[in-house]
Scaffold this motif. Structure first.
Motif, PDB file in Angstrom:
ATOM      1  N   ILE A  45     -39.238  24.258   1.107  1.00 48.61           N
ATOM      2  CA  ILE A  45     -38.940  24.532   2.514  1.00 48.61           C
ATOM      3  C   ILE A  45     -39.795  25.690   3.022  1.00 48.61           C
ATOM      4  O   ILE A  45     -40.323  25.639   4.142  1.00 48.61           O
ATOM      5  CB  ILE A  45     -37.436  24.817   2.692  1.00 48.61           C
ATOM      6  CG1 ILE A  45     -36.630  23.536   2.469  1.00 48.61           C
ATOM      7  CG2 ILE A  45     -37.144  25.396   4.073  1.00 48.61           C
ATOM      8  CD1 ILE A  45     -35.137  23.743   2.382  1.00 48.61           C
ATOM      9  N   SER A  49     -42.632  25.396   5.975  1.00 46.10           N
ATOM     10  CA  SER A  49     -42.527  26.275   7.148  1.00 46.10           C
ATOM     11  C   SER A  49     -43.827  27.025   7.381  1.00 46.10           C
ATOM     12  O   SER A  49     -44.292  27.142   8.521  1.00 46.10           O
ATOM     13  CB  SER A  49     -41.380  27.267   6.968  1.00 46.10           C
ATOM     14  OG  SER A  49     -40.166  26.591   6.830  1.00 46.10           O
ATOM     15  N   ALA A  53     -46.352  26.506  10.580  1.00 49.06           N
ATOM     16  CA  ALA A  53     -46.713  27.653  11.406  1.00 49.06           C
ATOM     17  C   ALA A  53     -48.230  27.864  11.433  1.00 49.06           C
ATOM     18  O   ALA A  53     -48.780  28.295  12.447  1.00 49.06           O
ATOM     19  CB  ALA A  53     -46.027  28.907  10.888  1.00 49.06           C
TER      20      ALA A  53
END
Length: 156
Positions: A45, A49, A53
């Motif tokens: 995760i 992420s 980003a």
């Protein structure tokens, strides 16, 4: 989501009524399995992420926008490596469409995104074994390419 939680709750209560001991043993076993994979899951995760980003949708659109074999192959590869939830993937596909990506390129990207899991491969190997995990991903990749080619014929 609420419906799914309600169904699980009803099933859990029914199972507790049927055999309390087996139900509790099953729940404990499931929690132990979750605890065992939790570090890998949290790392996954975190990695996703960071990638989401770091790679803005406009950059992705420049890479796989347009038509032809190069964007098609790039879409297959990027979709295989990326790990983006469907809730984000479909609006992203609309953005890519607006940037000029063809239907086959979008089909290649979305199908590999949903079916091929290079990022999740270590987790799959842990649960399915190396041979099955690699075979599943290879077949999913080939199937994604076939779907994209069929889409090129049906919806040029």
């Amino acid at each position: 989501m609420e419906i799914m939680l309600a169904v699980v709750g009803v099933a859990l209560v029914a199972s507790l009524i049927a055999d309390r001991r087996k139900t509790l043993a099953g729940v404990l076993r499931g929690l132990k399995m979750l605890w065992a994979i939790l570090p890998m899951l949290l790392g996954l995760i975190a990695a996703v992420s960071i990638i989401l980003a770091a790679v803005p949708p406009a950059s992705l659109a420049r890479v796989i926008g347009g038509e032809g074999p190069l964007p098609f192959v790039i879409a297959l590869l990027v979709g295989s490596v990326a790990l983006i939830p469907g809730v984000v993937a479909y609006p992203l596909a609309a953005l890519l469409r607006d940037q000029g990506a063809s239907t086959p390129v979008l089909a290649a990207f979305i199908t590999t995104l949903m079916m091929v899991g290079i990022v999740t491969l270590p987790l799959e190997i842990r649960f399915l074994g190396r041979r099955v995990a690699l075979l599943r991903n290879a077949l999913a990749f080939a199937g994604s390419a076939v779907v994209a080619v069929v889409m090129a014929v049906i919806l040029p």
